[in-house]
Design a protein around this motif. Structure first.
Motif: not given
Length: 108
Positions: A9, A12, A15-16
């Motif tokens: 992903d 994700a 984003s993290r």
């Protein structure tokens, strides 16, 4: 360094990493992606020649790191996802299936 292709992903993961970056801090990513367009193939022909020359000059480096090949994401997917998740990101496609992303987290 060359870790994003280990995460299925991509959004994700980016984003993290953005969350972990301090305000005003810089996120620098050197990643690996697969080719999906004729332009990519042409770029990597030059990279393959470079790789052979360097391997002949310095030898082949064996490592114990896990290998994910081919990378699950192509250049276009990485670039579009990075531009969506990291507004203002700088993108550069490099030789040997690599790319660089540079993003400065806004101070807000």
């Amino acid at each position: 360094m060359a870790t994003l292709h280990h995460f299925p992903d991509l959004e994700a993961a980016l984003s993290r990493l953005a969350d972990l970056t301090a305000p005003g801090g810089v996120l620098a990513i050197a990643g690996v992606a697969r080719t999906s367009r004729p332009k990519d193939v042409m770029l990597h022909l030059g990279g393959a020649v470079q790789h052979r020359w360097l391997a002949r000059k310095y030898g082949f480096w064996e490592h114990t790191a896990p290998t994910v090949w081919p990378p699950p994401h192509d250049y276009l997917t990485v670039r579009r996802t990075a531009e969506r998740v990291l507004p203002g990101v700088q993108w550069k496609q490099l030789l040997l299936w690599r790319y660089a992303l540079i993003w400065r987290k806004p101070i807000s």
